[in-house]
Design an enzyme around this catalytic site. Structure first.
Site, PDB file in Angstrom:
ATOM      1  N   LYS A   1      -6.382  41.797   9.280  1.00  0.00           N
ATOM      2  CA  LYS A   1      -5.393  40.886   9.784  1.00  0.00           C
ATOM      3  C   LYS A   1      -5.777  40.990  11.170  1.00  0.00           C
ATOM      4  CE  LYS A   1      -2.575  37.257   9.013  1.00  0.00           C
ATOM      5  NZ  LYS A   1      -2.162  36.083   8.199  1.00  0.00           N
TER       6      LYS A   1
ATOM      7  N   ASP B   1      -3.265  32.214  12.775  1.00  0.00           N
ATOM      8  CA  ASP B   1      -2.559  32.704  12.241  1.00  0.00           C
ATOM      9  C   ASP B   1      -1.062  31.572  13.214  1.00  0.00           C
ATOM     10  OD1 ASP B   1      -0.972  34.721  10.036  1.00  0.00           O
ATOM     11  OD2 ASP B   1      -0.189  34.701  11.585  1.00  0.00           O
TER      12      ASP B   1
ATOM     13  N   GLN C   1      -2.381  40.738   2.673  1.00  0.00           N
ATOM     14  CA  GLN C   1      -3.312  39.641   2.966  1.00  0.00           C
ATOM     15  C   GLN C   1      -3.853  40.350   1.855  1.00  0.00           C
ATOM     16  OE1 GLN C   1      -3.336  37.489   5.249  1.00  0.00           O
ATOM     17  NE2 GLN C   1      -4.789  36.244   4.390  1.00  0.00           N
TER      18      GLN C   1
HETATM   19  N1  GLU Z   1      -2.861  33.498   8.535  1.00  0.00           N
HETATM   20  C1  GLU Z   1      -2.831  33.259   7.104  1.00  0.00           C
HETATM   21  C2  GLU Z   1      -2.548  33.686   6.052  1.00  0.00           C
HETATM   22  O1  GLU Z   1      -1.754  34.263   6.121  1.00  0.00           O
HETATM   23  C3  GLU Z   1      -4.823  32.312   7.170  1.00  0.00           C
HETATM   24  C4  GLU Z   1      -5.630  33.444   6.963  1.00  0.00           C
HETATM   25  C5  GLU Z   1      -7.056  32.789   6.283  1.00  0.00           C
HETATM   26  O2  GLU Z   1      -7.487  31.702   6.625  1.00  0.00           O
HETATM   27  O3  GLU Z   1      -8.406  33.520   6.660  1.00  0.00           O
HETATM   28  O4  GLU Z   1      -3.156  33.600   5.192  1.00  0.00           O
END
Ligand code: GLU
Length: 450
Positions: free
Chosen positions: A127, A167, A112
């Site tokens: 996360k 997610d 991320q």
């Molecule tokens: N879970 C999604 C990702 O893997 C979205 C994360 C978000 O919108 O903060 O990027």
């Protein structure tokens, strides 16, 4: 020199985080790409930049206690890893799935950092999640679980601190319950504390389909850069959830022919194309059923075939887009994809390809779009939602799409240019790692030893 530094840090991560195989995998993949950048920046090693990058700034593990419909007390684990805030507040989803453990949350949190940097927007990486399995749970159970989860999480998050989203296993319903509990505890309507909210209470138009739309826009750039177009391409994807649905919808709009979706039970092959409004609606119904199976699609559309227990990678296509989960494409799947004569492979889910399979695809001339670039449209839209909430306003649907489309074009360009600069070739996997890293590294250097 830089090669040894990278190897040392990879081994250090393995020793310090024993058994967390997914986390080791992503660290290895990312850091190895960075070697030519590190050659040019010896100061990064001197101030232990990589060691700081792989060590989350903060990680919390907590107990989540709730009562099921039968009156039995249930105990789950909750996590939030706040990886890097060099360029903005931590941002990243929550995953609720029975296989969740620190190795999965850390791999997602680490990815991320680079994904969020690639969007060009001011968001750091984080996360979280839980080993709670939402499948088969009643609505009331999901609500009680979400309330219990937020009763601890609320003290670690905030619109300028950490902004979770969904997610796997966390959709609009869960975000609603989480937000309701946050507001109840804090007595604050901090709209931007969670993203992926419902439209009536601060959600951003287009967020539901943003990840899938972004993936197809990114894949379209890959095709264009190689003299091809999306129209008329045969496409195979996995999954049938949110990301797959958004992907299917945008493929339909661009005139590609999607022929597969999949679930844990097997895959659907639809030779007519999964390209009518009714078929897209069916994907939503499959998800809403809470059964986590795709077989009923073939009962509704008899020309389609359900293949039990198999993955869709054995179907011939021009473009493959894994959209289900991590490590869903192994060596044998990569071999099938290469054998099909396909030229393009674009990752939709986070780290869907094992490192070995990824290398095989690239070595055999397949053009690969990496997840951290291709699926960044989801989190980019989340950041647009944060901006909307901070400004106490509402953005129009088309404005969001236009911004998102431009962001995906920019991300592809950044990946292409970074790989050309450091590797002298078109390698989006390496380019994504480098382009994501450069901005974070510069910010970390500027902020001193923290
Ligand atoms: N879970 C999604 C990702 O893997 C979205 C994360 C978000 O919108 O903060 O990027």
């Amino acid at each position: 020199m830089s090669k040894e530094y990278v190897e040392r840090v990879i081994n250090w991560v393995k020793e310090r985080n024993p058994g967390e195989v997914e986390f080791h995998q992503t660290v290895e993949e990312v850091l190895t790409s960075l070697i030519p950048v590190l050659e040019q920046h010896p100061e990064y090693e001197e101030c232990a930049l990589l060691e700081r990058l792989v060590e989350p700034e903060r990680g919390v593990t907590f107990r989540v206690v709730w009562v099921d419909d039968a009156g039995k007390v249930q105990v789950n684990k909750g996590y939030r890893y706040q990886f890097n805030s060099a360029i903005g507040p931590y941002k990243g989803g929550l995953r609720f799935a029975p296989n969740v453990y620190p190795g999965i949350i850390k791999f997602l949190g680490f990815e991320q950092i680079f994904k969020n940097s690639l969007t060009g927007l001011p968001i750091g990486g984080g996360k979280g999640g839980s080993d709670f399995d939402p499948n088969g749970k009643s609505d009331a159970e999901v609500m009680r679980f979400c309330q219990a989860f937020m009763t601890e999480l609320y003290r670690h998050i905030g619109p300028e601190t950490d902004v979770p989203a969904g997610d796997l296993g966390v959709g609009a319903r869960e975000i609603g319950y989480l937000f309701g509990q946050y507001k109840r505890i804090t007595n604050r309507f901090d709209g931007g504390v969670l993203t992926g909210k419902g439209i009536p209470y601060g959600g951003c138009l287009g967020r539901t389909e943003a990840t899938g739309f972004g993936i197809v826009w990114y894949a379209e750039e890959m095709l264009k850069a190689n003299g091809e177009e999306m129209k008329g391409k045969t496409v195979a994807i996995s999954g049938f959830g949110n990301v797959s649905w958004g992907t299917a919808w945008k493929l339909q709009q661009l005139g590609a022919k999607l022929v597969t979706i999949s679930g844990p039970d097997g895959y659907i092959y639809d030779p007519d194309g999964i390209n009518t409004d009714e078929k897209l609606q069916m994907m939503l119904e499959l998800r809403a059923s809470g059964k986590n199976v795709c077989a009923p699609y073939a009962e509704r559309f008899p020309n389609a075939k359900f293949v039990a227990g198999k993955k869709p990678w054995e179907v011939k296509a021009d473009l493959y887009i894994p959209c289900a989960t991590q490590n869903e494409v192994h060596m044998e799947d990569a071999e099938a994809i290469v054998a099909s004569g396909a030229k393009f492979y674009c990752e939709g889910s986070n780290m869907p390809t094992t490192n070995e399979a990824l290398a095989y695809l690239q070595d055999n001339g397949i053009i690969v779009g990496p997840a951290k670039a291709a699926n960044a449209g989801g989190v980019a839209c989340s950041c647009i939602e944060m901006g909307q909430n901070a400004g106490h306003t509402v953005f129009q649907h088309q404005d969001v799409y236009d911004q998102l489309h431009q962001i995906m074009i920019n991300i592809h360009k950044a990946c292409k240019e970074a790989s050309e600069k450091y590797y002298g070739k078109y390698d989006l996997v390496k380019g994504a790692n480098i382009a994501g890293f450069e901005k974070v590294a510069e910010a970390m250097m500027a902020q001193g030893l923290v």
